[in-house]
Scaffold this active site. Structure first.
Site, PDB file in Angstrom:
ATOM      1  N   THR A   1      -3.829   6.475   1.977  1.00 55.25           N
ATOM      2  CA  THR A   1      -4.023   7.887   2.313  1.00 55.25           C
ATOM      3  C   THR A   1      -4.741   8.605   1.169  1.00 55.25           C
ATOM      4  O   THR A   1      -4.386   9.733   0.793  1.00 55.25           O
ATOM      5  CB  THR A   1      -2.686   8.586   2.653  1.00 55.25           C
ATOM      6  OG1 THR A   1      -1.873   7.713   3.446  1.00 55.25           O
ATOM      7  CG2 THR A   1      -2.934   9.837   3.490  1.00 55.25           C
TER       8      THR A   1
ATOM      9  N   LYS B   1     -11.131  -0.677   6.775  1.00 56.88           N
ATOM     10  CA  LYS B   1      -9.839  -0.543   7.434  1.00 56.88           C
ATOM     11  C   LYS B   1     -10.093  -0.021   8.853  1.00 56.88           C
ATOM     12  O   LYS B   1     -10.662   1.064   9.015  1.00 56.88           O
ATOM     13  CB  LYS B   1      -8.969   0.428   6.639  1.00 56.88           C
ATOM     14  CG  LYS B   1      -7.708   0.903   7.341  1.00 56.88           C
ATOM     15  CD  LYS B   1      -6.994   1.919   6.453  1.00 56.88           C
ATOM     16  CE  LYS B   1      -5.796   2.525   7.143  1.00 56.88           C
ATOM     17  NZ  LYS B   1      -5.065   3.456   6.257  1.00 56.88           N
TER      18      LYS B   1
ATOM     19  N   GLU C   1       0.868  -1.165   0.000  1.00 57.60           N
ATOM     20  CA  GLU C   1       0.000   0.000   0.000  1.00 57.60           C
ATOM     21  C   GLU C   1       0.909   1.219   0.000  1.00 57.60           C
ATOM     22  O   GLU C   1       1.570   1.511   0.999  1.00 57.60           O
ATOM     23  CB  GLU C   1      -0.903   0.004   1.237  1.00 57.60           C
ATOM     24  CG  GLU C   1      -1.749   1.261   1.370  1.00 57.60           C
ATOM     25  CD  GLU C   1      -2.397   1.401   2.731  1.00 57.60           C
ATOM     26  OE1 GLU C   1      -2.539   2.545   3.211  1.00 57.60           O
ATOM     27  OE2 GLU C   1      -2.763   0.367   3.341  1.00 57.60           O
TER      28      GLU C   1
ATOM     29  N   ARG D   1       1.528  10.304   0.596  1.00 59.97           N
ATOM     30  CA  ARG D   1       1.958  11.299   1.582  1.00 59.97           C
ATOM     31  C   ARG D   1       3.183  12.077   1.120  1.00 59.97           C
ATOM     32  O   ARG D   1       3.700  12.902   1.867  1.00 59.97           O
ATOM     33  CB  ARG D   1       2.296  10.626   2.909  1.00 59.97           C
ATOM     34  CG  ARG D   1       1.165   9.860   3.535  1.00 59.97           C
ATOM     35  CD  ARG D   1       1.604   9.291   4.872  1.00 59.97           C
ATOM     36  NE  ARG D   1       0.710   8.253   5.345  1.00 59.97           N
ATOM     37  CZ  ARG D   1       0.938   7.502   6.412  1.00 59.97           C
ATOM     38  NH1 ARG D   1       2.054   7.689   7.112  1.00 59.97           N
ATOM     39  NH2 ARG D   1       0.089   6.565   6.780  1.00 59.97           N
TER      40      ARG D   1
END
Length: 215
Positions: free
Chosen positions: A67, A127, A40, A44
């Site tokens: 994210t 999640k 994943e 960021r």
């Protein structure tokens, strides 16, 4: 094989924070060599899209984008070759855009109210984030008991030592963690250590990890 089947087969998803696309191929090789060919890539950093694209181009790593906060992030991830989307929270706009472009999405939740909202959107996997700060494995177990059939991918603060507690829960499809792809290892290009940690993760002493996902 569906995304959930794939994640359930690996059981652990390395969460990657990397801003150097030139290191992506070496990272992919280390993940494959360690028996954990899934990642994943978190959005960021400025070059996260390029990192994601480089990993996806290998063809031997299941790569998702993490994210993901907006529909525009979904489009960026799709264009870079992401196979799935992970969000820290639950955004109906992100979920809708993922469906429009045909990408599986696993949004973040930490409360029963958020789980109910996810189910109302037709989602069957969420999640649990931030996992350790939100009650850890006992909290996942409690939520799973009142939402049968829902899969969880706990992420956030999980370590090699605490992962087995989550993986022992039938409702947990996989866990996300960064101990095998720690930023200092990636910055140093210590691919042998990344490979070794991935291999050690595959040997975690839990029946589910050794035998695959629950039926």
């Amino acid at each position: 094989m569906s995304l959930l089947d794939e994640l359930g087969r690996h059981r652990v998803v390395p969460v990657v924070v990397l801003d150097d696309a030139d290191r992506a191929d070496d990272l992919g090789a280390a993940l494959v060599a360690g028996g954990l060919p899934v990642a994943e890539v978190t959005l960021r950093s400025l070059r996260a899209g390029a990192v994601l694209a480089a990993l996806a181009a290998r063809g031997d790593v299941l790569v998702g984008a993490g994210t993901v906060l907006t529909p525009d992030h979904v489009d960026l991830a799709r264009d870079a070759g992401a196979g799935f989307i992970v969000s820290p929270g639950l955004s109906a706009d992100v979920v809708r855009r993922c469906r429009e472009v045909g990408l599986p999405v696993i949004p973040g939740v930490s409360t029963a109210t958020e789980v109910m909202a996810a189910r109302e959107l037709g989602l069957d996997t969420v999640k649990f984030f931030p996992a350790e700060a939100s009650g850890g494995a006992p909290a996942v177990k409690a939520l799973a008991s009142v939402f049968p059939g829902l899969g969880f991918m706990p992420t956030g603060g999980i370590t090699e030592a605490t992962a087995p507690a989550y993986l022992s829960l039938p409702a947990v499809t996989a866990v996300g963690g960064s101990w095998m792809v720690a930023p200092d290892l990636l910055a140093a290009g210590d691919w042998d250590e990344v490979t070794a940690r991935c291999a050690a993760t595959r040997r975690l002493e839990t029946p589910l990890l050794a035998g695959g996902p629950p039926p």
